[in-house]
Design an enzyme around this catalytic site. Structure first.
Site, PDB file in Angstrom:
ATOM      1  CE  LYS A  67      -4.132  -2.006   2.064  1.00 27.84           C
ATOM      2  NZ  LYS A  67      -5.150  -1.970   3.119  1.00 27.84           N
ATOM      3  CG  ASP A 103      -8.403   0.065   3.440  1.00 30.25           C
ATOM      4  OD1 ASP A 103      -9.224  -0.728   2.949  1.00 30.25           O
ATOM      5  OD2 ASP A 103      -7.171  -0.117   3.387  1.00 30.25           O
TER       6      ASP A 103
HETATM    7  P1  NAP Z   1       0.349  -4.123   8.789  1.00 30.60           P
HETATM    8  O1  NAP Z   1       0.578  -2.794   8.165  1.00 30.60           O
HETATM    9  O2  NAP Z   1       1.330  -5.233   8.562  1.00 30.60           O
HETATM   10  O3  NAP Z   1       0.208  -3.862  10.379  1.00 30.60           O
HETATM   11  C1  NAP Z   1      -0.074  -4.929  11.241  1.00 30.60           C
HETATM   12  C2  NAP Z   1      -0.054  -4.445  12.690  1.00 30.60           C
HETATM   13  O4  NAP Z   1      -0.299  -5.597  13.512  1.00 30.60           O
HETATM   14  C3  NAP Z   1       1.307  -3.873  13.151  1.00 30.60           C
HETATM   15  O5  NAP Z   1       1.071  -2.937  14.175  1.00 30.60           O
HETATM   16  C4  NAP Z   1       1.994  -5.126  13.704  1.00 30.60           C
HETATM   17  O6  NAP Z   1       2.981  -4.828  14.655  1.00 30.60           O
HETATM   18  C5  NAP Z   1       0.821  -5.801  14.393  1.00 30.60           C
HETATM   19  N1  NAP Z   1       1.040  -7.227  14.580  1.00 30.60           N
HETATM   20  C6  NAP Z   1       1.354  -8.140  13.628  1.00 30.60           C
HETATM   21  N2  NAP Z   1       1.443  -9.363  14.179  1.00 30.60           N
HETATM   22  C7  NAP Z   1       1.184  -9.206  15.518  1.00 30.60           C
HETATM   23  C8  NAP Z   1       1.138 -10.087  16.631  1.00 30.60           C
HETATM   24  N3  NAP Z   1       1.376 -11.400  16.467  1.00 30.60           N
HETATM   25  N4  NAP Z   1       0.848  -9.587  17.843  1.00 30.60           N
HETATM   26  C9  NAP Z   1       0.609  -8.255  18.019  1.00 30.60           C
HETATM   27  N5  NAP Z   1       0.645  -7.352  16.996  1.00 30.60           N
HETATM   28  C10 NAP Z   1       0.923  -7.839  15.772  1.00 30.60           C
HETATM   29  O7  NAP Z   1      -1.048  -4.729   8.351  1.00 30.60           O
HETATM   30  P2  NAP Z   1      -2.401  -3.900   8.050  1.00 30.60           P
HETATM   31  O8  NAP Z   1      -2.487  -3.567   6.625  1.00 30.60           O
HETATM   32  O9  NAP Z   1      -2.508  -2.822   9.056  1.00 30.60           O
HETATM   33  O10 NAP Z   1      -3.517  -5.015   8.311  1.00 30.60           O
HETATM   34  C11 NAP Z   1      -3.820  -5.462   9.631  1.00 30.60           C
HETATM   35  C12 NAP Z   1      -5.004  -6.402   9.582  1.00 30.60           C
HETATM   36  O11 NAP Z   1      -6.164  -5.698   9.148  1.00 30.60           O
HETATM   37  C13 NAP Z   1      -4.822  -7.573   8.600  1.00 30.60           C
HETATM   38  O12 NAP Z   1      -5.302  -8.747   9.190  1.00 30.60           O
HETATM   39  C14 NAP Z   1      -5.680  -7.201   7.436  1.00 30.60           C
HETATM   40  O13 NAP Z   1      -6.210  -8.328   6.768  1.00 30.60           O
HETATM   41  C15 NAP Z   1      -6.799  -6.427   8.116  1.00 30.60           C
HETATM   42  N6  NAP Z   1      -7.421  -5.483   7.189  1.00 30.60           N
HETATM   43  C16 NAP Z   1      -8.742  -5.652   6.933  1.00 30.60           C
HETATM   44  C17 NAP Z   1      -9.379  -4.792   6.065  1.00 30.60           C
HETATM   45  C18 NAP Z   1     -10.843  -4.997   5.802  1.00 30.60           C
HETATM   46  O14 NAP Z   1     -11.341  -4.455   4.800  1.00 30.60           O
HETATM   47  N7  NAP Z   1     -11.547  -5.720   6.629  1.00 30.60           N
HETATM   48  C19 NAP Z   1      -8.677  -3.751   5.437  1.00 30.60           C
HETATM   49  C20 NAP Z   1      -7.325  -3.588   5.741  1.00 30.60           C
HETATM   50  C21 NAP Z   1      -6.704  -4.480   6.616  1.00 30.60           C
HETATM   51  P3  NAP Z   1       4.520  -4.617  14.191  1.00 30.60           P
HETATM   52  O15 NAP Z   1       4.563  -3.259  13.560  1.00 30.60           O
HETATM   53  O16 NAP Z   1       5.254  -4.728  15.463  1.00 30.60           O
HETATM   54  O17 NAP Z   1       4.822  -5.719  13.203  1.00 30.60           O
END
Ligand code: NAP
Length: 268
Positions: A67, A103
């Site tokens: 992204k 989003d």
């Molecule tokens: P991202 O940029 O990779 O960020 C993930 C976040 O989660 C970071 O703060 C990361 O911490 C943390 N994290 C990862 N693994 C973890 C763990 N085991 N324990 C605690 N914290 C953890 O991903 P994102 O784009 O924000 O997406 C996050 C989630 O939202 C995904 O599951 C995605 O599928 C979902 N999502 C859903 C939609 C929807 O339309 N429903 C849209 C967008 C995203 P670190 O920085 O320390 O790695």
């Protein structure tokens, strides 16, 4: 309006995504002769892929981990995508590659639907677990909610601190139980619960009656959402956000609103 040459989802991995399922259902319902396909593209392949898609006149969505990188490839960026610092939707407009972010509106709609169904007003305090790209979209939406405060907990403080620098009425809390203790709405923006049944916040830690919104989605809802609801919390998973962000992307690419019922039916 000229149709895009094709519609794609760029991610790595992408096999788990429901986006092709819901977009293809809406394309068929609208009798639009296009197919939406997921492309598993590594970061190293992204520059060449973007050059090719631009030359073709394609449009599409972007998911983890591209992204931010696609934001940098775009010639023009909408205000909301600039606010979030990430692009999840792109298209060609007047020969320029335009990056957008749906989003924010998708989260806003999912949260407002949860509030409406629960009969509650805008929350005074929102607890956000995670500080990545989806968390930035949540922060951008909550910033527009009159008076709502956002408290962020993440396993590493650096990304949470960076969000606090960019968004109003936002703070970081290093202790998870303190982050959620006064929340009216608790949002999971980590992948926890996507490929296993782990909970981002223990159910016993949730304040009585608070709303629970999981951005993670999977067929049949996440274990966390099911457990929160069983404990009396109005709760929903990320499917509504997924469908709402997709519906907005569909509209800007194709100039018509999709059949949301067809999307829901295909996804559940
Ligand atoms: P991202 O940029 O990779 O960020 C993930 C976040 O989660 C970071 O703060 C990361 O911490 C943390 N994290 C990862 N693994 C973890 C763990 N085991 N324990 C605690 N914290 C953890 O991903 P994102 O784009 O924000 O997406 C996050 C989630 O939202 C995904 O599951 C995605 O599928 C979902 N999502 C859903 C939609 C929807 O339309 N429903 C849209 C967008 C995203 P670190 O920085 O320390 O790695």
């Amino acid at each position: 309006m000229t149709l895009p040459a094709r519609l794609v989802l760029l991610g790595h991995p992408v096999a788990h995504s429901l986006s092709p399922t819901i977009h293809n259902a809406a394309l068929r319902a609208a009798a639009i002769p296009l197919e939406y396909t997921a492309l598993d593209i590594s970061p190293a392949q992204l520059p060449e892929t973007m050059r090719m898609l631009r030359a073709e006149g394609a449009a599409g969505n972007v998911t983890i981990p591209h992204k931010r990188a696609v934001f940098e490839f775009c010639d023009r960026i909408t205000d909301v995508a600039r606010r979030v610092g990430a692009v999840n939707t792109f298209m060609m407009r007047d020969g320029a590659l335009l990056g957008d972010n749906t989003d924010v509106a998708g989260f806003d709609m999912a949260a407002r639907t949860l509030m409406r169904n629960a009969g509650t007003a805008l929350p005074k305090r929102v607890a956000l677990v995670g500080a990545g790209g989806a968390a930035a979209a949540v922060a951008a939406a909550v910033e527009e909610w009159n008076g709502s405060e956002l408290v962020i907990w993440s396993r590493g403080p650096a990304r949470a601190e960076a969000l606090v620098q960019r968004f109003a009425r936002t703070s970081v809390e290093g202790d998870l139980s303190r982050a959620v203790c006064d929340a009216d709405l608790v949002v999971n923006a980590t992948p926890l619960g996507m490929s296993d049944d782990s909970f981002p916040v223990p159910i016993a830690m949730l304040p009585s009656g608070c709303l629970v919104l999981d951005l993670v989605y999977k067929r049949g809802e996440t274990e966390w959402v099911c457990a929160a609801r069983a404990a009396g919390h109005p709760a929903s998973d990320g499917l509504r956000m997924l469908i709402e962000q997709a519906a907005r992307a569909f509209h800007v690419w194709l100039g018509v609103a999709p059949d949301r019922d067809a999307m829901w039916k295909a996804a559940t």
